[in-house]
Design a protein around this motif. Sequence first.
Motif, PDB file in Angstrom:
ATOM      1  N   ARG A  70       0.831  -1.203   0.000  1.00  0.00           N
ATOM      2  CA  ARG A  70       0.000   0.000   0.000  1.00  0.00           C
ATOM      3  C   ARG A  70       0.874   1.265   0.000  1.00  0.00           C
ATOM      4  O   ARG A  70       0.578   2.222  -0.718  1.00  0.00           O
ATOM      5  CB  ARG A  70      -0.899  -0.019   1.236  1.00  0.00           C
ATOM      6  CG  ARG A  70      -1.826   1.192   1.347  1.00  0.00           C
ATOM      7  CD  ARG A  70      -2.657   1.121   2.612  1.00  0.00           C
ATOM      8  NE  ARG A  70      -3.454   2.324   2.782  1.00  0.00           N
ATOM      9  CZ  ARG A  70      -4.144   2.604   3.875  1.00  0.00           C
ATOM     10  NH1 ARG A  70      -4.135   1.759   4.894  1.00  0.00           N
ATOM     11  NH2 ARG A  70      -4.841   3.721   3.963  1.00  0.00           N
ATOM     12  N   ARG A  73       2.523   1.656  -3.457  1.00  0.00           N
ATOM     13  CA  ARG A  73       1.549   2.144  -4.440  1.00  0.00           C
ATOM     14  C   ARG A  73       1.283   3.636  -4.255  1.00  0.00           C
ATOM     15  O   ARG A  73       1.166   4.383  -5.229  1.00  0.00           O
ATOM     16  CB  ARG A  73       0.234   1.371  -4.307  1.00  0.00           C
ATOM     17  CG  ARG A  73       0.259  -0.058  -4.836  1.00  0.00           C
ATOM     18  CD  ARG A  73      -1.041  -0.741  -4.442  1.00  0.00           C
ATOM     19  NE  ARG A  73      -1.209  -2.052  -5.046  1.00  0.00           N
ATOM     20  CZ  ARG A  73      -2.179  -2.901  -4.689  1.00  0.00           C
ATOM     21  NH1 ARG A  73      -3.051  -2.536  -3.755  1.00  0.00           N
ATOM     22  NH2 ARG A  73      -2.289  -4.077  -5.271  1.00  0.00           N
ATOM     23  N   TYR A  74       1.181   4.056  -3.003  1.00  0.00           N
ATOM     24  CA  TYR A  74       0.970   5.484  -2.732  1.00  0.00           C
ATOM     25  C   TYR A  74       2.184   6.291  -3.191  1.00  0.00           C
ATOM     26  O   TYR A  74       2.044   7.325  -3.861  1.00  0.00           O
ATOM     27  CB  TYR A  74       0.725   5.709  -1.240  1.00  0.00           C
ATOM     28  CG  TYR A  74       0.678   7.176  -0.875  1.00  0.00           C
ATOM     29  CD1 TYR A  74      -0.494   7.910  -1.034  1.00  0.00           C
ATOM     30  CD2 TYR A  74       1.815   7.844  -0.410  1.00  0.00           C
ATOM     31  CE1 TYR A  74      -0.535   9.269  -0.728  1.00  0.00           C
ATOM     32  CE2 TYR A  74       1.779   9.197  -0.103  1.00  0.00           C
ATOM     33  CZ  TYR A  74       0.608   9.904  -0.267  1.00  0.00           C
ATOM     34  OH  TYR A  74       0.567  11.243   0.011  1.00  0.00           O
ATOM     35  N   GLU A  79      -1.975   5.044  -6.066  1.00  0.00           N
ATOM     36  CA  GLU A  79      -3.121   5.048  -5.172  1.00  0.00           C
ATOM     37  C   GLU A  79      -3.103   6.296  -4.296  1.00  0.00           C
ATOM     38  O   GLU A  79      -2.042   6.873  -4.033  1.00  0.00           O
ATOM     39  CB  GLU A  79      -3.104   3.814  -4.250  1.00  0.00           C
ATOM     40  CG  GLU A  79      -3.463   2.523  -4.919  1.00  0.00           C
ATOM     41  CD  GLU A  79      -3.548   1.364  -3.927  1.00  0.00           C
ATOM     42  OE1 GLU A  79      -3.873   0.254  -4.382  1.00  0.00           O
ATOM     43  OE2 GLU A  79      -3.301   1.559  -2.720  1.00  0.00           O
ATOM     44  N   THR A  84      -7.660   4.127  -2.717  1.00  0.00           N
ATOM     45  CA  THR A  84      -8.389   4.226  -3.981  1.00  0.00           C
ATOM     46  C   THR A  84      -7.419   4.547  -5.112  1.00  0.00           C
ATOM     47  O   THR A  84      -6.371   5.156  -4.902  1.00  0.00           O
ATOM     48  CB  THR A  84      -9.470   5.313  -3.907  1.00  0.00           C
ATOM     49  OG1 THR A  84      -8.865   6.567  -3.544  1.00  0.00           O
ATOM     50  CG2 THR A  84     -10.515   4.942  -2.864  1.00  0.00           C
ATOM     51  N   PRO A  85      -7.744   4.132  -6.349  1.00  0.00           N
ATOM     52  CA  PRO A  85      -6.821   4.335  -7.473  1.00  0.00           C
ATOM     53  C   PRO A  85      -6.536   5.812  -7.731  1.00  0.00           C
ATOM     54  O   PRO A  85      -7.391   6.676  -7.539  1.00  0.00           O
ATOM     55  CB  PRO A  85      -7.567   3.702  -8.654  1.00  0.00           C
ATOM     56  CG  PRO A  85      -8.520   2.734  -8.038  1.00  0.00           C
ATOM     57  CD  PRO A  85      -8.938   3.350  -6.736  1.00  0.00           C
TER      58      PRO A  85
END
Length: 377
Positions: A70, A73-74, A79, A84-85
């Motif tokens: 997570r 990705r951030y 994200e 959320t995308p």
Amino acid sequence: MTESTTASLAEADQRPAGTLERGSSIATDTDSRPGPFDGHEAVAILERARASIDPELRAAIESLPGSMRRIARYHFGWEHADGTPAAGNAGKAIRPALVLTTAAALGGPGARAAAVRAAAAVELVHNFTLLHDDVMDRDTTRRHRPTAWTVFGDTDAILAGDALQALALRLLAEDPHPASAAAAARLAACVVELCEGQQADTAMEGRGPAEVTLGEVLAMAEAKTGALLGCACALGALYAGASAADAEAVDAFGREAGLAFQLIDDVIGIWGDPSRTGKPAGADLAARKKSLPVVAALTSGTPAAVELAELYEVPYDGGDLEPTVLAVERAGGRDWAQGQASDRMARAMQKLSRAIPDPEAAGGLLALAEFVTRRTS
């Protein structure tokens, strides 16, 4: 590639280091300037590199445990903080572009295709350093959004960075290409050098304004920035099956271009537009960092250098940074950094011409080198 770039490479080995032909398209001002270089070729190279490596990056990051996945990705802009995308900015992909462009220049399209995993590994290492640097420097903004540590905390951001470094080495360890072992060893050695440079950078913050020399800060910048750009070029050469001499020559090219990159990055850090950089203006000055323009100004022997030293002796109190900015400029820090960036670019061109004497073959690498010294963010 522009005509001026072609001519510059052909003549680079005939000029002393530190000189550029009159009217060269290499510029280092943070404002856009008209000239023969428009950056379109470099932008296309960077976009193609990003498209090539993103599937490898996403697949690697998907293999991480949930919490680190997570954060990664951030950090890459894929994200939002709530999971959320997002369609954020994952960075310019300069380092993977250097891997792929060097491989193509020395080994053709097949070598470029074979080097995609190595290029992704370099990008993972770069982002490992960003996650850690943001924690150590207490930077709160990167790529126009809050840094990972401000969202997820110091511990999780550091661990996510550690995981990215491990992923980078795993990509190379699992790569069946015959150059992968040598590439992994070279990248690991580069990580040690990056850590050395970061340690030197943070140690300098605890020293007085008169205690840091220009030689020290240049060596630190080469380790922190030049080393990974040089390693990226060397990995491209390894995947192209180039000779050891050519790998060392392109490594030297990348290091010199990396110093030019850092010089301009430091100029942008003081005089850049926050709406373009994604970082607050003057953050390095507020932190009393010994950036290249600042140390050049402090060691200039001018009255403004004395004024700057007095300002730097006192911790920043949240007030107006303009007197500090003006002191750096009056002491010659900005002019020195811009001139030194041009000097490093000339040296980079000399190094590159030894490995790739054909201007057409070297055009992509030169376009990237010019791009990083003309950027505004």
